[in-house]
Design a protein around this motif. Sequence first.
Motif, PDB file in Angstrom:
ATOM      1  N   VAL A   1      42.211  13.010 -32.577  1.00  0.00           N
ATOM      2  CA  VAL A   1      43.508  13.327 -33.171  1.00  0.00           C
ATOM      3  C   VAL A   1      43.329  13.718 -34.632  1.00  0.00           C
ATOM      4  CG1 VAL A   1      45.779  12.418 -33.810  1.00  0.00           C
ATOM      5  CG2 VAL A   1      44.763  11.826 -31.592  1.00  0.00           C
ATOM      6  N   GLU A   2      43.923  14.844 -34.986  1.00  0.00           N
ATOM      7  CA  GLU A   2      43.875  15.349 -36.360  1.00  0.00           C
ATOM      8  C   GLU A   2      45.122  14.943 -37.141  1.00  0.00           C
ATOM      9  OE1 GLU A   2      41.902  19.370 -38.123  1.00  0.00           O
ATOM     10  OE2 GLU A   2      43.272  19.602 -36.428  1.00  0.00           O
ATOM     11  N   ASP A   3      46.280  15.118 -36.532  1.00  0.00           N
ATOM     12  CA  ASP A   3      47.525  14.661 -37.137  1.00  0.00           C
ATOM     13  C   ASP A   3      48.637  14.654 -36.106  1.00  0.00           C
ATOM     14  OD1 ASP A   3      48.828  17.268 -37.065  1.00  0.00           O
ATOM     15  OD2 ASP A   3      47.651  17.822 -38.816  1.00  0.00           O
ATOM     16  N   VAL A   4      49.750  14.043 -36.502  1.00  0.00           N
ATOM     17  CA  VAL A   4      50.959  14.002 -35.670  1.00  0.00           C
ATOM     18  C   VAL A   4      52.108  14.505 -36.534  1.00  0.00           C
ATOM     19  CG1 VAL A   4      52.507  12.555 -34.301  1.00  0.00           C
ATOM     20  CG2 VAL A   4      50.071  11.984 -34.445  1.00  0.00           C
ATOM     21  N   ARG A   5      52.826  15.498 -36.028  1.00  0.00           N
ATOM     22  CA  ARG A   5      53.920  16.083 -36.794  1.00  0.00           C
ATOM     23  C   ARG A   5      55.166  16.206 -35.937  1.00  0.00           C
ATOM     24  NH1 ARG A   5      51.873  19.152 -41.520  1.00  0.00           N
ATOM     25  NH2 ARG A   5      49.622  18.811 -41.602  1.00  0.00           N
ATOM     26  N   VAL A   6      56.314  16.219 -36.611  1.00  0.00           N
ATOM     27  CA  VAL A   6      57.591  16.457 -35.952  1.00  0.00           C
ATOM     28  C   VAL A   6      58.159  17.757 -36.506  1.00  0.00           C
ATOM     29  CG1 VAL A   6      59.970  15.652 -35.690  1.00  0.00           C
ATOM     30  CG2 VAL A   6      58.078  14.039 -35.507  1.00  0.00           C
ATOM     31  N   TYR A   7      58.523  18.654 -35.602  1.00  0.00           N
ATOM     32  CA  TYR A   7      59.054  19.956 -35.984  1.00  0.00           C
ATOM     33  C   TYR A   7      60.508  20.060 -35.542  1.00  0.00           C
ATOM     34  CZ  TYR A   7      54.228  21.344 -36.841  1.00  0.00           C
ATOM     35  OH  TYR A   7      52.940  21.426 -37.324  1.00  0.00           O
ATOM     36  N   GLU A   8      61.413  20.177 -36.511  1.00  0.00           N
ATOM     37  CA  GLU A   8      62.827  20.361 -36.219  1.00  0.00           C
ATOM     38  C   GLU A   8      63.075  21.788 -35.734  1.00  0.00           C
ATOM     39  OE1 GLU A   8      65.144  18.084 -36.274  1.00  0.00           O
ATOM     40  OE2 GLU A   8      63.979  16.448 -37.174  1.00  0.00           O
ATOM     41  N   ARG A   9      64.188  21.968 -35.041  1.00  0.00           N
ATOM     42  CA  ARG A   9      64.521  23.283 -34.513  1.00  0.00           C
ATOM     43  C   ARG A   9      64.783  24.287 -35.635  1.00  0.00           C
ATOM     44  NH1 ARG A   9      68.965  22.910 -29.923  1.00  0.00           N
ATOM     45  NH2 ARG A   9      68.232  25.029 -29.596  1.00  0.00           N
ATOM     46  N   ALA A  10      65.437  23.848 -36.687  1.00  0.00           N
ATOM     47  CA  ALA A  10      65.787  24.752 -37.785  1.00  0.00           C
ATOM     48  C   ALA A  10      64.519  25.230 -38.493  1.00  0.00           C
ATOM     49  CB  ALA A  10      66.708  24.035 -38.777  1.00  0.00           C
ATOM     50  N   GLY A  11      64.348  26.536 -38.567  1.00  0.00           N
ATOM     51  CA  GLY A  11      63.199  27.104 -39.261  1.00  0.00           C
ATOM     52  C   GLY A  11      61.884  26.878 -38.566  1.00  0.00           C
ATOM     53  N   PHE A  12      61.911  26.649 -37.243  1.00  0.00           N
ATOM     54  CA  PHE A  12      60.687  26.327 -36.511  1.00  0.00           C
ATOM     55  C   PHE A  12      59.690  27.479 -36.530  1.00  0.00           C
ATOM     56  CE2 PHE A  12      58.233  25.966 -32.565  1.00  0.00           C
ATOM     57  CZ  PHE A  12      57.723  24.697 -32.730  1.00  0.00           C
ATOM     58  N   ASP A  13      58.428  27.163 -36.803  1.00  0.00           N
ATOM     59  CA  ASP A  13      57.341  28.147 -36.825  1.00  0.00           C
ATOM     60  C   ASP A  13      56.400  27.843 -35.667  1.00  0.00           C
ATOM     61  OD1 ASP A  13      55.120  29.724 -37.246  1.00  0.00           O
ATOM     62  OD2 ASP A  13      54.964  29.306 -39.382  1.00  0.00           O
ATOM     63  N   PRO A  14      56.457  28.608 -34.559  1.00  0.00           N
ATOM     64  CA  PRO A  14      55.632  28.287 -33.395  1.00  0.00           C
ATOM     65  C   PRO A  14      54.150  28.364 -33.660  1.00  0.00           C
ATOM     66  CG  PRO A  14      56.647  30.449 -33.156  1.00  0.00           C
ATOM     67  CD  PRO A  14      57.293  29.802 -34.342  1.00  0.00           C
ATOM     68  N   HIS A  15      53.710  29.288 -34.514  1.00  0.00           N
ATOM     69  CA  HIS A  15      52.274  29.408 -34.791  1.00  0.00           C
ATOM     70  C   HIS A  15      51.761  28.182 -35.540  1.00  0.00           C
ATOM     71  CE1 HIS A  15      51.550  33.451 -33.252  1.00  0.00           C
ATOM     72  NE2 HIS A  15      52.738  33.777 -33.712  1.00  0.00           N
ATOM     73  N   ALA A  16      52.568  27.658 -36.464  1.00  0.00           N
ATOM     74  CA  ALA A  16      52.159  26.461 -37.198  1.00  0.00           C
ATOM     75  C   ALA A  16      52.042  25.263 -36.268  1.00  0.00           C
ATOM     76  CB  ALA A  16      53.152  26.162 -38.320  1.00  0.00           C
ATOM     77  N   ALA A  17      52.935  25.186 -35.295  1.00  0.00           N
ATOM     78  CA  ALA A  17      52.944  24.035 -34.397  1.00  0.00           C
ATOM     79  C   ALA A  17      51.895  24.132 -33.305  1.00  0.00           C
ATOM     80  CB  ALA A  17      54.330  23.885 -33.769  1.00  0.00           C
ATOM     81  N   TYR A  18      51.742  25.317 -32.709  1.00  0.00           N
ATOM     82  CA  TYR A  18      50.940  25.440 -31.499  1.00  0.00           C
ATOM     83  C   TYR A  18      49.742  26.373 -31.608  1.00  0.00           C
ATOM     84  CZ  TYR A  18      55.374  23.532 -29.903  1.00  0.00           C
ATOM     85  OH  TYR A  18      56.512  22.776 -29.772  1.00  0.00           O
ATOM     86  N   GLY A  19      49.648  27.136 -32.672  1.00  0.00           N
ATOM     87  CA  GLY A  19      48.525  28.052 -32.809  1.00  0.00           C
ATOM     88  C   GLY A  19      47.240  27.344 -33.205  1.00  0.00           C
ATOM     89  N   SER A  20      46.103  27.972 -32.936  1.00  0.00           N
ATOM     90  CA  SER A  20      44.804  27.405 -33.320  1.00  0.00           C
ATOM     91  C   SER A  20      44.707  27.302 -34.836  1.00  0.00           C
ATOM     92  CB  SER A  20      43.667  28.283 -32.790  1.00  0.00           C
ATOM     93  OG  SER A  20      43.640  28.266 -31.386  1.00  0.00           O
ATOM     94  N   ARG A  21      44.143  26.211 -35.308  1.00  0.00           N
ATOM     95  CA  ARG A  21      43.985  26.017 -36.747  1.00  0.00           C
ATOM     96  C   ARG A  21      42.652  26.540 -37.263  1.00  0.00           C
ATOM     97  NH1 ARG A  21      46.421  19.910 -37.770  1.00  0.00           N
ATOM     98  NH2 ARG A  21      48.565  20.397 -37.093  1.00  0.00           N
TER      99      ARG A  21
END
Length: 220
Positions: free
Chosen positions: A157-177
């Motif tokens: 595990v690298e980190d755990v984040r919560v992404y709200e619907r407002a202003g959601f960035d799919p690449h930041a949440a699910y894209g390769s780092r």
Amino acid sequence: MSEPRASAGGRLLTFAAWTVLVMGLWLWGKEITGVPPAPPAGQQAAGQQGPALPAARAPLSGAMPARVDVPDLGVRAPVIARGLDAQGAIDPPPYELPGTVGWWGAGPAPGAAGAALMVGHVDTKSKPAVFYGLSTLKPGQKIRVARADATVAEFTVEDVRVYERAGFDPHAAYGSRVKGRAELRLVTCGGNYDKAAGQYSANVVVSAYLTGAGAGAASV
């Protein structure tokens, strides 16, 4: 919109494909029993500055996942491949299978290069479901995926984040780092539950990366 397809070597999906995927994640959220405390939107949980993390391992060849184990949560769950439903939304595991995890089969396989996506319900109308404790994971903890080729891919595990619907960035949440790295995302509902809308306000996303591999049985 047509269903996105996996590209060779687990390359990132197009923006259009990510948009379909993200809408699918937002559209399933009918659980009602509540969620454990979670970190602020788009941020790591407090105290997630833990020990130094291990080096990434070279990606494995592609193989379908059969089971996911999260030892610190007591999770040992079967995995089923999921696609998109008639509305173009990702199809989560059926509600009658709250202990089952869904793998987005159009994306990379866990252990292969790219970010593999696994989704699970946080709860049902009466009890916690498979990913209820997801927001409590911490950097350095392990996730293991038993694969159909009799290998077990171990992720850290690298980190755990919560992404709200407002202003959601799919690449930041699910894209390769990291380009070429084998990564894993475990996703469930989070935030506040809106009874009128029938959905949660956010997604909890656990990001992990491949750090080990070995032999192991794929049975649950």
